[in-house]
Design an enzyme around this catalytic site. Structure first.
Site, PDB file in Angstrom:
ATOM      1  N   LYS A 118       0.804  -1.222   0.000  1.00  0.00           N
ATOM      2  CA  LYS A 118       0.000   0.000   0.000  1.00  0.00           C
ATOM      3  C   LYS A 118       0.835   1.269   0.000  1.00  0.00           C
ATOM      4  O   LYS A 118       0.396   2.297  -0.505  1.00  0.00           O
ATOM      5  CB  LYS A 118      -0.944  -0.006   1.211  1.00  0.00           C
ATOM      6  CG  LYS A 118      -1.991  -1.117   1.176  1.00  0.00           C
ATOM      7  CD  LYS A 118      -3.085  -0.810   0.176  1.00  0.00           C
ATOM      8  CE  LYS A 118      -4.130  -1.910   0.124  1.00  0.00           C
ATOM      9  NZ  LYS A 118      -5.118  -1.680  -0.952  1.00  0.00           N
ATOM     10  N   GLU A 140      -9.706   6.423   2.832  1.00  0.00           N
ATOM     11  CA  GLU A 140     -10.518   5.374   3.432  1.00  0.00           C
ATOM     12  C   GLU A 140      -9.579   4.207   3.725  1.00  0.00           C
ATOM     13  O   GLU A 140      -8.504   4.115   3.146  1.00  0.00           O
ATOM     14  CB  GLU A 140     -11.599   4.922   2.460  1.00  0.00           C
ATOM     15  CG  GLU A 140     -11.191   3.813   1.465  1.00  0.00           C
ATOM     16  CD  GLU A 140     -10.129   4.214   0.453  1.00  0.00           C
ATOM     17  OE1 GLU A 140      -9.937   5.438   0.257  1.00  0.00           O
ATOM     18  OE2 GLU A 140      -9.479   3.337  -0.136  1.00  0.00           O
ATOM     19  N   SER A 436       1.537  -9.629  -0.642  1.00  0.00           N
ATOM     20  CA  SER A 436       1.254  -8.192  -0.647  1.00  0.00           C
ATOM     21  C   SER A 436       1.469  -7.531   0.707  1.00  0.00           C
ATOM     22  O   SER A 436       1.697  -6.330   0.790  1.00  0.00           O
ATOM     23  CB  SER A 436      -0.174  -7.940  -1.121  1.00  0.00           C
ATOM     24  OG  SER A 436      -1.094  -8.705  -0.366  1.00  0.00           O
TER      25      SER A 436
END
Ligand SMILES: Cc1ncc(COP(=O)(O)O)c(C=O)c1O
Lengths: 468, 311
Positions: A118, A140, A436
């Site tokens: 991210k 968000e 991830s």
């Protein structure tokens, strides 16, 4: 084959991810992308109040990201290296390779600062907000990973930050809420609906509709109105640019397959982007099958988050894409054991690539993901995020010792191997799986969920049921 | 979706707005498809209330909408509830939840419109996915055809900017309905031109940034928005935050051709549902607030053109 060592000379983060039409090797141009549309998907379905900001963002994306104006991309890459710790390794996973009887390589985004891919996007967007002269960012978050990444990037770049998070997710992801708070971010609970990612996105859009003049919305995945899906993909494509380079360096050829989990799809698009033009490389997008792939219309609930796999075309959160919805077009509540995948939509570019047959959507269920979580933890010494565990679980369902030939005959998820997108021999002999994120944020959920089920290969959890 | 407006009216210009008063008269390219909507703006300021259909249940909702007409509505916006109302504040989100829990669907909505006993034009306010999904064929045409058959006169679709609106615009033209666009405080220049060249019926002037919700004051951006729109010959209805007669008065005095009120009315419905009041009591209150708003609008209209004898 052992772990690839990061090599400063070949550092992908130094290379532009910007589209350069003169460079045929440039990975980012995407077939069918015109004017914010990917084939029939994408677009800009947002309230008029946001349109001027979206036009401004489209212009900034063009200049700073695609054309590297003012050295934006250079600064982005430098910060990804120095602050983020890029490049991340491409590691040969020995036990998995043995178990699945082929070479399995892990792209270790769990080692990026913050513990998930991210940060690639969050850092890019917060930096872009600075270049655009914005004085505040909002975001968000579902799992809290995008929220923590944005909070870190905001602290790093000295930007006030507010993160909207569903109340249910706040309870599932306490450690991340605390991390954001430590970074000086305000975390605002969203109580609407089931209190997960979908509601958090809606609420952030509402904030933006009122604050748009001085605030940038750092959207957390390849979703939302154009230019977000393209821009987030470009910030994330560093993952596949590195992986592609690293594969060529260490095994001297391209992988046969890339496997990545898909919620909104930023990890997936980041892992695929540089391989899109390599037709020999199969791309597998693994969604959360939850407990069942059907939709309960009466209850307005889908006990899964497999929008790519089981969804229907519709319009949500600014884009036309594949959605989990009922026959009237009401969006249903999704479910997954992993909050980061728990979303009723998916990026429009993935919807398009799935229709084109360029990517293969697949789904694994909650139990399979938990089993894979324990497998990777026990056999490779890597505790993955529950999201990432879905990608590992896909290997197990397709190539695992118990599933040879009949991929998911006993899986709850589909009625047959085809319906879950899992065919035997779906994988070649050199498979890259993107890890991830790391699983620290999920430990409480894992204790709870493991105790509630009969999970193969899980250690005895009884000593931890009161919490860690 | 509803509306409001503002405060220290540093910016509110009490001078009559040239051309703002009888906007529906000339038929430039922006004239609407619906004659009923044009008539709603023809004699003084239009009062345009909004309610979510089916809030909190089908039968009460029928009574509530009829009370709006008794209270002086010139045109009514009927909300078809969508699960992700991204342009709405907490008040209308609450209405959407109650209506959906009460079983409202697009089909029930059309039945509702057919059953409703009112004489004013009705405009459907909903989100694009519901329009897009309805019917067998894909695209907005089946929904628009059904809406026309049910007697609706137009649409407001808050998540459909002009850029994405061509298919709906075409279907509206085919069936003689109007497509109302929202103009925000941030909408200027070319964007404004583009929107105003596609709008029909009336333009929804969003009085403030943010989401719907009743406010205690009038946004001082309202007057600036009305100024920017002055040159366009389309009725201008202001919404977002209007909750009292005094707001209506100031906004109409500043040149608005209509006022759109939603959250302040939905608050009455919400309070009634919470306190378990009879539908009749709630309907009376809706009617009373409507009268207050209409009177306020009329005062504003007289202030603007002292000779005008509205309504
Ligand atoms: C580790 C990890 N992987 C994957 C995802 C899913 O998001 P996306 O599909 O955008 O990559 C998340 C979301 O929070 C995540 O934290």
């Amino acid at each position: 084959m052992s772990e690839t060592t990061p090599n400063a000379d070949r550092d992908e983060t130094q290379r532009s991810t910007a589209v350069d039409p003169a460079d045929p090797a440039d990975p980012t141009p995407v077939p069918g992308e015109t004017d914010g549309k990917f084939g029939r998907y994408g677009g800009q379905y947002v309230p008029e109040a946001l349109m001027p900001a979206i036009e401004e963002l489209t212009d900034a994306y063009q200049r700073y990201v695609l054309e590297n104006e003012d050295g934006f991309m250079d600064e982005f890459r430098r910060r990804l290296r120095e602050f983020g710790g890029r490049p991340t390794p491409l590691q040969h996973a020995e036990r998995l390779s043995e178990r699945y009887d082929r070479d399995v390589y892990l792209k270790r985004e769990d080692l990026l600062h913050g513990g998930a891919h991210k940060l690639n996007n969050a850092l890019g967007q917060v930096l872009l907000a600075k270049y655009m002269g914005k004085s505040r960012v909002i975001a968000e978050t579902g799992a809290g990973q995008h929220g923590t990444a944005t909070a870190m990037a905001a602290a790093h770049l000295d930007m006030p930050c507010e993160v909207y998070m569903g109340e249910r997710d706040i309870n599932r992801q306490r450690p991340n809420v605390f991390r954001m708070t430590l970074n000086g971010t305000t975390v605002t609970p969203v109580t609407a609906g089931r209190g997960t990612l979908k509601e958090a996105i809606s609420e952030t859009m509402r904030d933006w509709a009122g604050s748009v003049e001085d605030t940038h919305y750092v959207i957390g995945s390849v979703v939302g109105p154009h230019p977000f899906p393209a821009m987030v993909r470009d910030f994330q494509s560093v993952v596949s640019e590195e992986a592609r380079r690293q594969a060529l360096e260490t095994i001297d050829e391209l992988p046969t397959d890339v496997v990545a989990c898909a919620g909104g799809g930023s990890n997936t698009m980041g892992s695929f982007a540089a391989f899109l033009e390599d037709e020999s490389v199969s791309l597998h997008a693994v969604e959360a099958g939850g407990s069942d792939l059907s939709i309960d219309e009466a209850a307005g609930v889908a006990p899964n988050s497999a929008s790519l796999y089981a969804g229907e075309e519709g319009v949500l959160h600014g884009a036309r894409t594949k959605l989990l919805q009922d026959a009237h077009g009401q969006i249903v509540e999704s479910h997954s054991v992993s909050s980061g995948l728990d979303y009723a939509g998916v990026g429009p570019e993935l919807a398009h690539l799935a229709d084109e047959g360029r990517i293969h959507p697949a789904a694994v269920d909650d139990d399979q993901a938990l089993e894979a979580f324990h497998l990777l933890s026990r056999t490779e010494g890597i505790i993955p995020a529950l999201e990432s565990a879905h990608a590992i679980a896909y290997l197990e369902t397709v190539a695992g010792p118990e599933n040879e030939g009949e991929a998911d005959a006993e899986s709850e998820v589909g009625s047959g191997s085809e319906t879950a997108g899992q065919e035997a021999d779906a994988l070649g002999d050199a498979v890259v799986v993107t890890v991830s994120g790391r699983g620290d944020k999920d430990l409480e959920s894992v204790i709870e969920e493991t105790a509630a089920r009969d999970i193969d290969g899980a250690p005895d959890m009884s000593a931890f049921t009161g919490g860690i | 979706m509803v509306d409001d407006a503002a405060s220290d009216d540093a910016g509110v210009d009490p001078e009559p707005a040239a051309g703002g008063v009888e906007p529906a008269e000339d038929d430039g390219p922006t004239t609407g498809n619906s004659e009923a909507i044009a008539r709603a703006f023809a004699d003084g300021p239009a009062y345009i209330p909004y309610l979510a259909v089916g809030d909190p249940d089908y039968e009460s909702s029928l009574e509530y909408v009829e009370a709006l007409e008794r209270g002086g509505a010139d045109l009514i916006e009927l909300g078809l509830p969508f699960s992700e109302p991204i342009a709405e504040g907490p008040t209308i989100q609450g209405a959407v939840v109650r209506a959906l829990e009460g079983g409202m669907t697009p089909d029930r909505f059309f039945e509702f419109v057919e059953e409703l006993d009112v004489d004013v034009p009705l405009v459907c306010m909903t989100y694009y996915n519901l329009i897009y999904q309805w019917g067998e064929a894909s695209g907005p045409r089946p929904f628009v055809e059904r809406a026309a058959e049910a007697g609706l006169e137009g649409f407001v679709v808050p998540d459909l900017p002009a850029e994405e609106a061509d298919p709906l615009r075409d279907a509206c033209d085919e069936f003689g309905l109007d497509l109302v666009f929202i103009v925000a405080p941030t909408t200027e220049g070319d964007r404004l031109d583009r929107i105003m060249s596609r709008v029909s019926g009336y333009v929804y002037v969003q009085a403030r940034l943010g989401t719907t919700g009743a406010q205690d004051d009038v946004s001082d951006r309202t007057a600036a928005s009305l100024d920017r729109l002055r040159e366009y010959d389309v009725p201008k209805a202001v919404g977002f935050g209007i909750s009292a007669g005094e707001h209506a008065e100031r906004i109409v005095a500043a040149g608005a051709d209509g006022i759109i009120v939603g959250s302040a009315l939905v608050d009455i419905v919400a309070e009634g549902a919470e306190a378990d009041r009879s539908a009749e009591t709630v309907a009376d209150r809706l009617e009373a607030l409507s009268r207050e708003l209409v009177e306020g609008a009329d005062r504003g209209y007289r202030a603007r053109s002292p000779t005008a004898d509205s309504r």
